[in-house]
Design a protein around this motif. Structure first.
Motif, PDB file in Angstrom:
ATOM      1  N   ASP A 175      11.241  21.359  -9.759  1.00 28.08           N
ATOM      2  CA  ASP A 175      11.974  21.570 -11.004  1.00 28.08           C
ATOM      3  C   ASP A 175      11.958  20.351 -11.915  1.00 28.08           C
ATOM      4  O   ASP A 175      12.506  20.384 -13.009  1.00 28.08           O
ATOM      5  CB  ASP A 175      13.415  22.016 -10.736  1.00 28.08           C
ATOM      6  N   VAL A 176      11.313  19.269 -11.475  1.00 30.86           N
ATOM      7  CA  VAL A 176      11.088  18.098 -12.328  1.00 30.86           C
ATOM      8  C   VAL A 176       9.581  17.853 -12.358  1.00 30.86           C
ATOM      9  O   VAL A 176       8.961  17.613 -11.321  1.00 30.86           O
ATOM     10  CB  VAL A 176      11.831  16.850 -11.820  1.00 30.86           C
ATOM     11  N   ILE A 177       8.997  17.933 -13.550  1.00 29.99           N
ATOM     12  CA  ILE A 177       7.543  17.865 -13.712  1.00 29.99           C
ATOM     13  C   ILE A 177       7.177  16.658 -14.570  1.00 29.99           C
ATOM     14  O   ILE A 177       7.739  16.457 -15.643  1.00 29.99           O
ATOM     15  CB  ILE A 177       7.012  19.144 -14.404  1.00 29.99           C
ATOM     16  N   LEU A 178       6.213  15.861 -14.094  1.00 32.08           N
ATOM     17  CA  LEU A 178       5.689  14.726 -14.853  1.00 32.08           C
ATOM     18  C   LEU A 178       4.242  15.038 -15.244  1.00 32.08           C
ATOM     19  O   LEU A 178       3.412  15.287 -14.368  1.00 32.08           O
ATOM     20  CB  LEU A 178       5.719  13.428 -14.025  1.00 32.08           C
ATOM     21  N   LEU A 179       3.962  15.034 -16.543  1.00 26.76           N
ATOM     22  CA  LEU A 179       2.601  15.287 -17.025  1.00 26.76           C
ATOM     23  C   LEU A 179       2.101  14.031 -17.743  1.00 26.76           C
ATOM     24  O   LEU A 179       2.687  13.602 -18.735  1.00 26.76           O
ATOM     25  CB  LEU A 179       2.576  16.481 -17.986  1.00 26.76           C
ATOM     26  N   ASP A 180       1.004  13.476 -17.248  1.00 24.34           N
ATOM     27  CA  ASP A 180       0.464  12.229 -17.786  1.00 24.34           C
ATOM     28  C   ASP A 180      -0.682  12.548 -18.750  1.00 24.34           C
ATOM     29  O   ASP A 180      -1.767  12.930 -18.327  1.00 24.34           O
ATOM     30  CB  ASP A 180      -0.031  11.342 -16.643  1.00 24.34           C
ATOM     31  N   GLU A 181      -0.417  12.429 -20.048  1.00 22.38           N
ATOM     32  CA  GLU A 181      -1.383  12.687 -21.118  1.00 22.38           C
ATOM     33  C   GLU A 181      -2.072  14.040 -20.944  1.00 22.38           C
ATOM     34  O   GLU A 181      -3.302  14.117 -20.837  1.00 22.38           O
ATOM     35  CB  GLU A 181      -2.409  11.552 -21.196  1.00 22.38           C
ATOM     36  N   PRO A 182      -1.315  15.130 -20.922  1.00 24.56           N
ATOM     37  CA  PRO A 182      -1.904  16.441 -20.639  1.00 24.56           C
ATOM     38  C   PRO A 182      -2.895  16.939 -21.675  1.00 24.56           C
ATOM     39  O   PRO A 182      -3.780  17.731 -21.344  1.00 24.56           O
ATOM     40  CB  PRO A 182      -0.673  17.363 -20.576  1.00 24.56           C
ATOM     41  N   THR A 183      -2.794  16.510 -22.941  1.00 20.90           N
ATOM     42  CA  THR A 183      -3.704  17.019 -23.975  1.00 20.90           C
ATOM     43  C   THR A 183      -4.811  16.039 -24.334  1.00 20.90           C
ATOM     44  O   THR A 183      -5.569  16.294 -25.280  1.00 20.90           O
ATOM     45  CB  THR A 183      -2.923  17.375 -25.252  1.00 20.90           C
ATOM     46  N   ALA A 184      -4.936  14.943 -23.605  1.00 21.28           N
ATOM     47  CA  ALA A 184      -5.969  13.950 -23.918  1.00 21.28           C
ATOM     48  C   ALA A 184      -7.353  14.574 -23.871  1.00 21.28           C
ATOM     49  O   ALA A 184      -7.692  15.305 -22.939  1.00 21.28           O
ATOM     50  CB  ALA A 184      -5.893  12.785 -22.932  1.00 21.28           C
ATOM     51  N   GLY A 185      -8.165  14.318 -24.904  1.00 21.75           N
ATOM     52  CA  GLY A 185      -9.533  14.806 -24.939  1.00 21.75           C
ATOM     53  C   GLY A 185      -9.694  16.214 -25.447  1.00 21.75           C
ATOM     54  O   GLY A 185     -10.817  16.741 -25.467  1.00 21.75           O
ATOM     55  N   MET A 186      -8.616  16.845 -25.882  1.00 14.30           N
ATOM     56  CA  MET A 186      -8.696  18.223 -26.367  1.00 14.30           C
ATOM     57  C   MET A 186      -8.834  18.274 -27.880  1.00 14.30           C
ATOM     58  O   MET A 186      -8.365  17.378 -28.595  1.00 14.30           O
ATOM     59  CB  MET A 186      -7.444  19.011 -25.951  1.00 14.30           C
ATOM     60  N   SER A 187      -9.442  19.354 -28.351  1.00 14.79           N
ATOM     61  CA  SER A 187      -9.518  19.596 -29.788  1.00 14.79           C
ATOM     62  C   SER A 187      -8.141  20.031 -30.291  1.00 14.79           C
ATOM     63  O   SER A 187      -7.235  20.318 -29.505  1.00 14.79           O
ATOM     64  CB  SER A 187     -10.541  20.685 -30.085  1.00 14.79           C
ATOM     65  N   LYS A 188      -7.995  20.108 -31.632  1.00 13.40           N
ATOM     66  CA  LYS A 188      -6.715  20.516 -32.191  1.00 13.40           C
ATOM     67  C   LYS A 188      -6.335  21.925 -31.752  1.00 13.40           C
ATOM     68  O   LYS A 188      -5.175  22.196 -31.424  1.00 13.40           O
ATOM     69  CB  LYS A 188      -6.755  20.443 -33.718  1.00 13.40           C
ATOM     70  N   SER A 189      -7.294  22.839 -31.756  1.00 12.39           N
ATOM     71  CA  SER A 189      -6.992  24.217 -31.363  1.00 12.39           C
ATOM     72  C   SER A 189      -6.638  24.297 -29.883  1.00 12.39           C
ATOM     73  O   SER A 189      -5.715  25.025 -29.493  1.00 12.39           O
ATOM     74  CB  SER A 189      -8.179  25.132 -31.680  1.00 12.39           C
ATOM     75  N   GLU A 190      -7.365  23.552 -29.045  1.00  9.48           N
ATOM     76  CA  GLU A 190      -7.047  23.526 -27.615  1.00  9.48           C
ATOM     77  C   GLU A 190      -5.669  22.937 -27.382  1.00  9.48           C
ATOM     78  O   GLU A 190      -4.896  23.445 -26.560  1.00  9.48           O
ATOM     79  CB  GLU A 190      -8.098  22.713 -26.856  1.00  9.48           C
ATOM     80  N   THR A 191      -5.361  21.864 -28.119  1.00 12.06           N
ATOM     81  CA  THR A 191      -4.058  21.216 -27.977  1.00 12.06           C
ATOM     82  C   THR A 191      -2.934  22.170 -28.330  1.00 12.06           C
ATOM     83  O   THR A 191      -1.914  22.253 -27.624  1.00 12.06           O
ATOM     84  CB  THR A 191      -3.983  19.965 -28.864  1.00 12.06           C
ATOM     85  N   LYS A 192      -3.093  22.900 -29.423  1.00  9.21           N
ATOM     86  CA  LYS A 192      -2.057  23.837 -29.848  1.00  9.21           C
ATOM     87  C   LYS A 192      -1.791  24.885 -28.780  1.00  9.21           C
ATOM     88  O   LYS A 192      -0.641  25.186 -28.445  1.00  9.21           O
ATOM     89  CB  LYS A 192      -2.469  24.502 -31.160  1.00  9.21           C
ATOM     90  N   ARG A 193      -2.847  25.454 -28.219  1.00  6.06           N
ATOM     91  CA  ARG A 193      -2.697  26.463 -27.171  1.00  6.06           C
ATOM     92  C   ARG A 193      -2.098  25.855 -25.903  1.00  6.06           C
ATOM     93  O   ARG A 193      -1.280  26.480 -25.227  1.00  6.06           O
ATOM     94  CB  ARG A 193      -4.048  27.106 -26.850  1.00  6.06           C
ATOM     95  N   PHE A 194      -2.495  24.613 -25.616  1.00  7.15           N
ATOM     96  CA  PHE A 194      -2.043  23.970 -24.390  1.00  7.15           C
ATOM     97  C   PHE A 194      -0.565  23.618 -24.453  1.00  7.15           C
ATOM     98  O   PHE A 194       0.155  23.728 -23.448  1.00  7.15           O
ATOM     99  CB  PHE A 194      -2.883  22.714 -24.130  1.00  7.15           C
ATOM    100  N   VAL A 195      -0.101  23.189 -25.624  1.00  7.76           N
ATOM    101  CA  VAL A 195       1.323  22.883 -25.784  1.00  7.76           C
ATOM    102  C   VAL A 195       2.153  24.143 -25.553  1.00  7.76           C
ATOM    103  O   VAL A 195       3.213  24.099 -24.911  1.00  7.76           O
ATOM    104  CB  VAL A 195       1.605  22.287 -27.178  1.00  7.76           C
ATOM    105  N   GLN A 196       1.684  25.277 -26.065  1.00  5.40           N
ATOM    106  CA  GLN A 196       2.387  26.532 -25.835  1.00  5.40           C
ATOM    107  C   GLN A 196       2.410  26.883 -24.355  1.00  5.40           C
ATOM    108  O   GLN A 196       3.433  27.346 -23.824  1.00  5.40           O
ATOM    109  CB  GLN A 196       1.728  27.666 -26.637  1.00  5.40           C
ATOM    110  N   LEU A 197       1.290  26.614 -23.664  1.00  3.62           N
ATOM    111  CA  LEU A 197       1.232  26.858 -22.228  1.00  3.62           C
ATOM    112  C   LEU A 197       2.242  25.978 -21.488  1.00  3.62           C
ATOM    113  O   LEU A 197       2.957  26.454 -20.597  1.00  3.62           O
ATOM    114  CB  LEU A 197      -0.179  26.590 -21.708  1.00  3.62           C
ATOM    115  N   ILE A 198       2.298  24.711 -21.868  1.00  2.27           N
ATOM    116  CA  ILE A 198       3.256  23.799 -21.239  1.00  2.27           C
ATOM    117  C   ILE A 198       4.675  24.297 -21.434  1.00  2.27           C
ATOM    118  O   ILE A 198       5.501  24.280 -20.510  1.00  2.27           O
ATOM    119  CB  ILE A 198       3.094  22.368 -21.802  1.00  2.27           C
ATOM    120  N   ARG A 199       4.977  24.736 -22.641  1.00  2.00           N
ATOM    121  CA  ARG A 199       6.318  25.270 -22.920  1.00  2.00           C
ATOM    122  C   ARG A 199       6.643  26.437 -21.975  1.00  2.00           C
ATOM    123  O   ARG A 199       7.741  26.513 -21.416  1.00  2.00           O
ATOM    124  CB  ARG A 199       6.406  25.759 -24.364  1.00  2.00           C
TER     125      ARG A 199
END
Length: 266
Positions: A175-199
């Motif tokens: 229930d406690v999650i640490l993510l170290d630079e999860p969107t590093a190296g992604m394009s803007k579109s990939e980042t947008k989708r990935f942030v929604q996934l993280i949420r």
């Protein structure tokens, strides 16, 4: 129960004057944080500020030099990464850490075995572990890799590999999650989708993330901790951090200027 114990139990994760030195070099210089259950916290700061070191201390990869780290009121400093994971704290890494020659499904199943009380045994067929296999399929659906279930991890795209790593991180039910630079190296579109996934996959969980993309930081975090030369110089809402003169001077002003310049050229 004492007043101190009651207050401590309100925090999912707490750092108390944590310090870490390598030889004579002090990397973390008295960091203190109090993270509430279900809160999303971004840790930002310049390169060399000690962000990854702080994650390594919280997850047990490094021993602290002094101070205390508590998970739901229980001290975890001095415990191994294995013990801390069993207590409900999991982390991902900057570089994908996968079993590349196993399938996507098998990667998730490996993460689930210990968390469900299973043990590796040469006489047991993994295909017979109904609970584990069903949960693995549920996780794959959550991270939207169910259609890639039987593909080897090495054949996934970069964004898919990062998604799989998040799946491994959440598979154990921490229930406690640490993510170290999860969107590093992604394009803007990939980042947008990935942030929604993280949420979606961290809904109801406590999240701490190290991130350099200010769009991700301000769009995802409930509060932001600013780490500069091993010290937390601010820990507040995104609006308060953005307006903090000390943060602007130490870090944020130059980063935002670079971001705006890059967007103007795009």
């Amino acid at each position: 129960m004492s007043a101190t114990s009651t207050m401590t139990d309100t925090f999912a994760l707490e750092l108390r004057d944590v310090r870490k030195s390598f030889g004579r070099t002090e990397i973390i210089r008295g960091a203190s944080l109090q993270v509430k259950p279900g809160e999303r916290v971004a840790i930002i700061g310049p390169n060399g500020a000690g962000k990854s070191t702080l994650f390594n201390l919280m997850s047990g990869r490094f021993d602290i030099t002094s101070g205390e780290i508590l998970l739901r009121g229980q001290r975890i400093d001095g415990k191994t990464p294995f013990e801390i994971a069993r207590m409900g704290l999991s982390r991902s890494f900057q570089v994908s850490n996968l079993f590349t020659r196993l399938s996507v499904f098998e990667n998730i199943r490996c993460a689930l075995l210990w968390s469900t009380g299973q043990r590796y045994a040469f006489w047991r067929f993994l295909a017979d572990l109904k609970e584990v296999n069903e949960r693995a399929d549920q996780v794959l659906e959550m991270i939207r890799l169910d259609k890639r279930r039987d593909q080897m991890a090495m054949n996934l795209t970069y964004a898919e590999q990062r998604a799989l790593e998040i799946g491994i991180t959440i598979a154990g039910g921490s229930d406690v999650i640490l993510l170290d630079e999860p969107t590093a190296g992604m394009s803007k579109s990939e980042t947008k989708r990935f942030v929604q996934l993280i949420r979606e996959v961290t809904e109801g969980k406590t999240l701490l993330t190290v991130e350099h993309d200010m769009g991700v930081v301000f769009g995802l975090a409930d509060r932001i901790a600013v780490l500069v030369y091993g010290e937390v110089i601010a820990f507040d809402t995104p609006e308060a951090v953005r307006a903090n003169p000390r943060v602007q001077e130490a870090y944020l002003g130059s980063v935002l200027a670079e971001t705006q310049a890059a967007e103007a050229q795009a």
